[in-house]
Design a protein around this motif. Structure first.
Motif, PDB file in Angstrom:
ATOM      1  N   ASP A 185     -20.669 -18.490  90.466  1.00 42.14           N
ATOM      2  CA  ASP A 185     -19.235 -18.281  90.669  1.00 42.14           C
ATOM      3  C   ASP A 185     -18.940 -16.955  91.364  1.00 42.14           C
ATOM      4  N   GLY A 186     -19.983 -16.336  91.903  1.00 44.39           N
ATOM      5  CA  GLY A 186     -19.832 -15.068  92.595  1.00 44.39           C
ATOM      6  C   GLY A 186     -20.112 -13.869  91.712  1.00 44.39           C
ATOM      7  N   HIS A 187     -19.931 -14.023  90.401  1.00 46.41           N
ATOM      8  CA  HIS A 187     -20.171 -12.936  89.452  1.00 46.41           C
ATOM      9  C   HIS A 187     -21.290 -13.251  88.462  1.00 46.41           C
ATOM     10  N   SER A 188     -21.420 -14.520  88.120  1.00 43.03           N
ATOM     11  CA  SER A 188     -22.488 -14.926  87.214  1.00 43.03           C
ATOM     12  C   SER A 188     -23.106 -16.222  87.715  1.00 43.03           C
ATOM     13  N   VAL A 189     -24.355 -16.432  87.313  1.00 48.39           N
ATOM     14  CA  VAL A 189     -25.063 -17.630  87.739  1.00 48.39           C
ATOM     15  C   VAL A 189     -25.595 -18.343  86.498  1.00 48.39           C
ATOM     16  N   ARG A 190     -25.484 -19.665  86.525  1.00 49.31           N
ATOM     17  CA  ARG A 190     -25.995 -20.477  85.431  1.00 49.31           C
ATOM     18  C   ARG A 190     -27.067 -21.420  85.950  1.00 49.31           C
ATOM     19  N   LEU A 191     -28.147 -21.561  85.190  1.00 47.71           N
ATOM     20  CA  LEU A 191     -29.144 -22.592  85.459  1.00 47.71           C
ATOM     21  C   LEU A 191     -28.807 -23.782  84.575  1.00 47.71           C
ATOM     22  N   ILE A 192     -28.561 -24.936  85.194  1.00 52.13           N
ATOM     23  CA  ILE A 192     -28.164 -26.143  84.475  1.00 52.13           C
ATOM     24  C   ILE A 192     -29.311 -27.142  84.522  1.00 52.13           C
ATOM     25  N   ALA A 193     -29.808 -27.513  83.351  1.00 57.59           N
ATOM     26  CA  ALA A 193     -30.893 -28.481  83.255  1.00 57.59           C
ATOM     27  C   ALA A 193     -30.402 -29.865  83.681  1.00 57.59           C
ATOM     28  N   PRO A 194     -31.323 -30.770  84.032  1.00 56.62           N
ATOM     29  CA  PRO A 194     -30.909 -32.117  84.452  1.00 56.62           C
ATOM     30  C   PRO A 194     -30.055 -32.866  83.437  1.00 56.62           C
TER      31      PRO A 194
END
Length: 386
Positions: free
Chosen positions: A272-281
């Protein structure tokens, strides 16, 4: 016999809503005279997604106290309008909505549902006129009527994306943010609501791409430019699993084109420009990093150009400088300084010329290429501590 040219206007394609508009508009009286020239009253204005519509016969008019539109070269962006002289039937249709009405009748069919209007489709002074409400319903719109200012506003679907025509692809109603997918058989499915509600003026230039995360999960990216000359970029990421939007992110940039990676070790990367999320399948969140805060500039936005273990490689949208972040040590390294590059050799605004190219075979080094402002290139490596 009335002669009337077939009118076909196709630019986008539009959609569905089966209900009639509910906002109060003028009702109907009894005879068939126009009332557009009421003494002292302002002319009736009609707006479709903020754009005023007119025809060669002028704007809208009142017939028996009902707002009517002339069909003479009527233009509705994203719709197809046809009139069959033999059957005297008018048809207006979009991607998923279709309405038909016969001259002389107050009845119409919209997506197979019979609707009665307060005035008939009719001829007045050698012009054909149709109830505004029918036009609204046939294009899947939502109508509001301002009686004081004599203005009608229709908000209706406008679509963009490869799924309009291609199989196994997504498309978006940019007005209300609904995401759709056309499957491999060509059938259209509603995926769900998104936050991507766009200014209709800029919808046509929107780009939609998708990365397959697993057999039943995709990461859909919507890139929407606005402003003059389209210098404001908004990026929406939608995690879609089993045909449903499960997670969303939104990032805003100015005069900057992000190059976010989309997949890391089989997981979706949502920034989102400020934080990053790793999303599992399966849609669960595996990891979250606040890269703006870790970089030491929490107000700045960053893209994610690489991930390797606990290392993030991010680029500032403010100055284009590539930075390496150790998320465990919570340290940020400005790479051009680390590599001893003279700042006068940097490529320029929003891009310093440094590109992450990969990880060494033994995963002990990160590899980069630098191209200076004179187009000369060199290779640099960053050694990871074991």
């Amino acid at each position: 016999m009335i002669t009337f040219k077939k009118l076909m206007q196709i630019i986008g394609i539009s959609i569905l809503v089966t209900s009639v508009a509910h906002s109060p508009a003028p009702a109907v009286a009894a005879s068939g005279t126009t009332q557009s020239a009421t003494a002292g009253a302002p002319a009736i204005q009609v707006y479709l997604n903020k754009e005023q519509i007119t025809s060669t016969a002028g704007g809208a008019t009142l017939i028996n106290n009902t707002v009517m539109l002339s069909l003479d070269k009527l233009y509705v962006r994203g719709a197809t309008i046809t009139y069959d002289e033999h059957s005297r039937m008018l048809t207006i249709q979009n991607l998923l909505t279709q309405g038909s009405m016969k001259i002389g009748s107050t009845h119409a069919s919209v997506n197979g549902k019979q609707i009665t209007y307060s005035a008939a489709f009719q001829q007045v002074n050698k012009q054909l006129y149709i109830p505004l409400r029918f036009v609204n319903d046939a294009i899947g719109g939502s109508l509001e009527w301002d009686a004081v200012h004599r203005e009608a506003y229709i908000s209706y679907p406008e679509f963009v994306g490869e799924g309009l025509t291609n199989k196994n692809a997504y498309f978006l109603n940019g007005v209300d943010g609904t995401l759709y997918k056309r499957d491999i058989t060509g059938k259209v499915h509603t995926v769900g609501a998104s936050t991507a509600k766009l200014d209709p003026y800029y919808i046509a230039g929107t780009r939609i791409t998708a990365e397959k995360i697993s057999d039943d999960a995709d990461l859909v990216t919507i890139q929407y430019s606005s402003g003059e000359p389209s210098i404001n970029l908004t990026v929406y990421n939608l995690f879609v699993r089993k045909g449903v939007v499960l997670r969303q992110s939104k990032a805003n940039y100015w005069q900057f084109s992000p190059e976010d990676i989309k997949i890391y070790e089989g997981n979706a990367v949502m920034n989102d420009g400020h934080s990053v999320r790793l999303i599992a399948p399966d849609g669960s969140v595996k990891q979250i990093w606040n890269h703006s805060k870790l970089a030491g500039t929490p107000e700045a936005t960053y893209t994610i150009e690489g991930i390797s273990g606990n290392i993030l490689i991010v680029r500032s949208s403010q100055d284009g400088i590539l930075t390496l972040i150790d998320t465990v040590a919570k340290q940020a390294v400005v790479l051009y300084e680390e590599f001893g590059i003279d700042p006068t050799e940097l490529a320029g605004f929003t891009y310093d010329g440094i590109q992450f190219t990969g990880v060494s075979a033994d995963r002990s080094e990160l590899q980069f290429m630098f191209t200076n402002n004179k187009k000369a290139s060199g290779v640099f490596t960053y050694r990871l501590e074991s």
